[in-house]
Design an enzyme around this catalytic site. Structure first.
Site: not given
Length: 145
Positions: A22, A74, A100, A80
């Site tokens: 990240y 985000n 993302h 998911h």
């Protein structure tokens, strides 16, 4: 034009968690990028972060009545499996872009599926924090506000 930027679980831990994935920049840095972009473009950007699914849903629903022109989201791991966030997004008929930071398609198998993307206008993945700025550019180009 008013754009709502929603960040889900653990995005507030940018710069702390999994820096190789990240990046080293922290959440306040992301907020400063968004603020700078808003000033440059002469638009309003409202930011919201929550680790809780219900709070994210509440904020999406609030966008229905608070003159929000578009949403950048985000959803973090909720991407998911949160059909509840998906349904909330589907109920708001404004442009929505899922962002993302990492390329979820190059990561673990469970990250390859987004239940929220099908109800969004588009999805930007793997371009780091730049993805948020690209989403703003895309929304501006839609001439909605």
């Amino acid at each position: 034009m008013k754009i709502l930027v929603i960040n889900g679980p653990n995005i507030n831990f940018l710069g702390i968690r999994e820096k190789a994935i990240y990046g080293k920049e922290d959440y306040p840095y992301l907020l400063s990028l968004l603020e700078g972009k808003a000033k440059k473009e002469g638009i309003e950007i409202v930011t919201f972060q929550s680790n809780g699914e219900g709070e994210i849903i509440d904020r999406i629903q609030e966008a229905y009545s608070d003159q929000t022109d578009a949403i950048i989201i985000n959803p973090g791991a909720y991407t998911h499996y949160s059909y509840a966030i998906r349904d909330a997004l589907a109920s708001i008929e404004i442009p929505k872009i899922e962002v993302h930071i990492s390329n979820v398609h190059k990561r673990e198998e469970f990250r390859h599926v987004s239940v929220t993307a099908p109800v969004c206008t588009g999805q930007i993945v793997g371009l780091g924090l730049q993805g948020y700025l690209l989403a703003i550019d895309a929304i501006i180009s839609m001439n909605i506000g």
